[in-house]
Design a protein around this motif. Structure first.
Motif, mmCIF file in Angstrom:
data_model
loop_
_atom_site.group_PDB
_atom_site.id
_atom_site.type_symbol
_atom_site.label_atom_id
_atom_site.label_comp_id
_atom_site.label_asym_id
_atom_site.label_seq_id
_atom_site.Cartn_x
_atom_site.Cartn_y
_atom_site.Cartn_z
ATOM 1 N N SER A 67 -10.059 48.165 42.380
ATOM 2 C CA SER A 67 -9.640 46.699 43.393
ATOM 3 C C SER A 67 -10.294 47.150 44.613
ATOM 4 O O SER A 67 -10.786 48.437 45.053
ATOM 5 C CB SER A 67 -8.545 47.152 43.693
ATOM 6 N N GLU A 68 -10.297 45.956 45.200
ATOM 7 C CA GLU A 68 -10.782 45.910 46.533
ATOM 8 C C GLU A 68 -10.165 47.216 46.954
ATOM 9 O O GLU A 68 -8.962 46.695 46.600
ATOM 10 C CB GLU A 68 -11.239 44.602 46.889
ATOM 11 N N ARG A 69 -10.649 47.641 48.234
ATOM 12 C CA ARG A 69 -9.971 47.982 48.939
ATOM 13 C C ARG A 69 -10.188 48.359 51.274
ATOM 14 O O ARG A 69 -11.620 48.773 51.318
ATOM 15 C CB ARG A 69 -9.684 49.742 48.386
ATOM 16 N N SER A 70 -9.626 48.908 51.445
ATOM 17 C CA SER A 70 -9.631 48.929 53.781
ATOM 18 C C SER A 70 -10.178 50.428 52.527
ATOM 19 O O SER A 70 -9.839 51.598 52.534
ATOM 20 C CB SER A 70 -8.475 48.830 53.764
ATOM 21 N N VAL A 71 -10.882 50.588 53.833
ATOM 22 C CA VAL A 71 -10.888 52.321 54.410
ATOM 23 C C VAL A 71 -9.842 52.964 54.381
ATOM 24 O O VAL A 71 -10.024 54.152 53.823
ATOM 25 C CB VAL A 71 -12.334 52.295 55.857
ATOM 26 N N VAL A 99 -21.983 48.236 47.588
ATOM 27 C CA VAL A 99 -20.734 47.690 48.556
ATOM 28 C C VAL A 99 -20.698 47.179 48.984
ATOM 29 O O VAL A 99 -21.849 46.870 49.933
ATOM 30 C CB VAL A 99 -19.505 48.958 48.574
ATOM 31 N N GLU A 100 -19.691 46.645 48.821
ATOM 32 C CA GLU A 100 -19.838 44.789 49.833
ATOM 33 C C GLU A 100 -18.994 45.074 50.890
ATOM 34 O O GLU A 100 -17.510 45.354 50.841
ATOM 35 C CB GLU A 100 -19.996 43.924 49.439
ATOM 36 N N VAL A 101 -18.634 44.349 51.973
ATOM 37 C CA VAL A 101 -17.201 44.136 52.943
ATOM 38 C C VAL A 101 -16.640 42.645 53.146
ATOM 39 O O VAL A 101 -18.155 41.820 53.754
ATOM 40 C CB VAL A 101 -17.751 45.063 53.962
ATOM 41 N N THR A 102 -15.830 43.014 53.500
ATOM 42 C CA THR A 102 -15.999 41.463 54.063
ATOM 43 C C THR A 102 -14.115 42.450 55.432
ATOM 44 O O THR A 102 -13.905 42.902 54.841
ATOM 45 C CB THR A 102 -14.398 40.839 52.793
ATOM 46 N N GLU A 103 -15.168 41.563 56.302
ATOM 47 C CA GLU A 103 -14.126 41.863 57.254
ATOM 48 C C GLU A 103 -12.681 41.284 57.447
ATOM 49 O O GLU A 103 -12.443 40.230 56.912
ATOM 50 C CB GLU A 103 -14.523 41.816 59.071
ATOM 51 N N GLU A 104 -11.396 41.342 57.483
ATOM 52 C CA GLU A 104 -10.081 40.681 57.068
ATOM 53 C C GLU A 104 -9.046 41.927 58.059
ATOM 54 O O GLU A 104 -8.792 42.456 58.722
ATOM 55 C CB GLU A 104 -9.237 41.114 56.166
ATOM 56 N N GLY A 105 -9.538 41.082 59.424
ATOM 57 C CA GLY A 105 -8.198 40.721 60.699
ATOM 58 C C GLY A 105 -9.168 41.935 61.092
ATOM 59 O O GLY A 105 -10.424 42.812 61.429
ATOM 60 N N ARG A 106 -8.463 43.239 61.466
ATOM 61 C CA ARG A 106 -9.154 44.935 61.894
ATOM 62 C C ARG A 106 -9.179 45.924 60.454
ATOM 63 O O ARG A 106 -9.489 46.820 61.102
ATOM 64 C CB ARG A 106 -8.331 45.399 62.688
ATOM 65 N N GLN A 107 -9.570 45.004 59.222
ATOM 66 C CA GLN A 107 -9.372 46.049 57.837
ATOM 67 C C GLN A 107 -10.599 45.631 57.670
ATOM 68 O O GLN A 107 -11.388 44.413 57.739
ATOM 69 C CB GLN A 107 -8.753 45.923 57.667
ATOM 70 N N ARG A 108 -11.571 46.615 57.115
ATOM 71 C CA ARG A 108 -12.952 45.846 56.510
ATOM 72 C C ARG A 108 -12.512 46.673 55.258
ATOM 73 O O ARG A 108 -12.599 46.988 54.223
ATOM 74 C CB ARG A 108 -13.610 46.848 57.038
ATOM 75 N N LEU A 109 -12.867 45.668 54.370
ATOM 76 C CA LEU A 109 -12.374 45.134 52.348
ATOM 77 C C LEU A 109 -13.334 45.772 51.885
ATOM 78 O O LEU A 109 -14.469 45.088 51.972
ATOM 79 C CB LEU A 109 -12.129 43.953 51.834
ATOM 80 N N TYR A 110 -13.404 46.995 51.222
ATOM 81 C CA TYR A 110 -15.182 47.433 50.652
ATOM 82 C C TYR A 110 -14.661 46.961 48.930
ATOM 83 O O TYR A 110 -13.524 47.198 48.580
ATOM 84 C CB TYR A 110 -15.444 48.791 50.536
ATOM 85 N N ARG A 111 -15.904 46.277 48.709
ATOM 86 C CA ARG A 111 -15.936 46.384 46.745
ATOM 87 C C ARG A 111 -16.989 47.003 46.465
ATOM 88 O O ARG A 111 -18.271 46.464 47.476
ATOM 89 C CB ARG A 111 -15.079 45.015 46.680
#
Lengths: 125, 125
Positions: free
Chosen positions: A38-42, A69-81
């Motif tokens: 699953s996608e996860r934050s750092v 991996v690719e990233v999505t910025e989600e607020g102050r998190q970065r979701l990696y997949r």
DNA sequence: GCCATGCATGCCCATAAGAGCATATATTCG
DNA sequence: CGAATATATGCTCTTATGGGCATGCATGGC
């Protein structure tokens, strides 16, 4: 004047050179394995892997560099997949040797040919 | 006294650590590709690859260390040949991600299940 | 505005790499 | 035996690595 001056001494290829070099590091494979679920934050990765946060970020940087991996910025998190595509090169190369350990391959291959399931397969030498 | 003194600083894992690290180097993959066609002596490899002899010997040493090549002493020559088995680990790992780029996989897998070919019925023949 | 949270970077260290070049160690031949 | 051939090693040099640790930089909560 020796041309040597211009030559950049190359030790081992950079880990960011390609997927081969990137996944040679076990931690990075581990990270991919976790992200594959699953996608996860750092931070989530850090908790899950028990590694230090900076290390994780650095590994992710390498994985990003080779497109694994690719990233999505989600607020102050970065979701990696994960993006498995860059692994195809490895798979293709390694598969050439598969018959050296997997005897069943021949049967499967014969079967595929027979059923014409594998359309674009080229067995060239 | 910090225990640190005993800790061996590990940079990148040695190329001889495993197949992953060994084949991250393109020249070594090239060597394996050439040897896959036929057994060869070092000099033959040198001619074929256009690399310097010491470099080739060193790469072969790494490949030997991880079991990817085997040698036979033949007079003053050493005949090298490939052993693909250590690549299985890589193949297994990478294959987990195969569905991420190969859509045909699903069809093949379904097919295999249906036909029960992957059971290895005659494996211990 | 201020502080906590989430990540990324920077720096230091010890290590090992791969290329180039020289040399050591067999082995075969005359 | 001495020379030539086939390989393996050794050494130098330059560079990137990965861990540890500190810090920079946003973003969000109060």
């Amino acid at each position: 004047m020796p041309i040597r001056a211009y030559i950049r001494a190359v030790a081992r290829a950079a880990t960011t050179t390609d997927a081969f070099n990137a996944v040679a590091e076990p931690r990075r494979r581990q990270i991919l394995d976790v992200l594959a679920q699953s996608e996860r934050s750092v931070t989530s990765l850090v908790d899950h892997l028990g590694l230090a946060q900076p290390q994780v970020s650095k590994h992710l940087r390498v994985l990003r560099a080779v497109g694994l991996v690719e990233v999505t910025e989600e607020g102050r998190q970065r979701l990696y997949r994960v993006n498995g595509r860059p692994l195809q090169e490895i798979h293709t190369w390694v598969s050439q040797y598969q018959s050296m350990w997997d005897e069943r391959l021949d049967r499967v291959e014969a079967l595929l040919n027979e059923l014409d399931v594998s359309k674009g397969r080229e067995r060239d030498g």
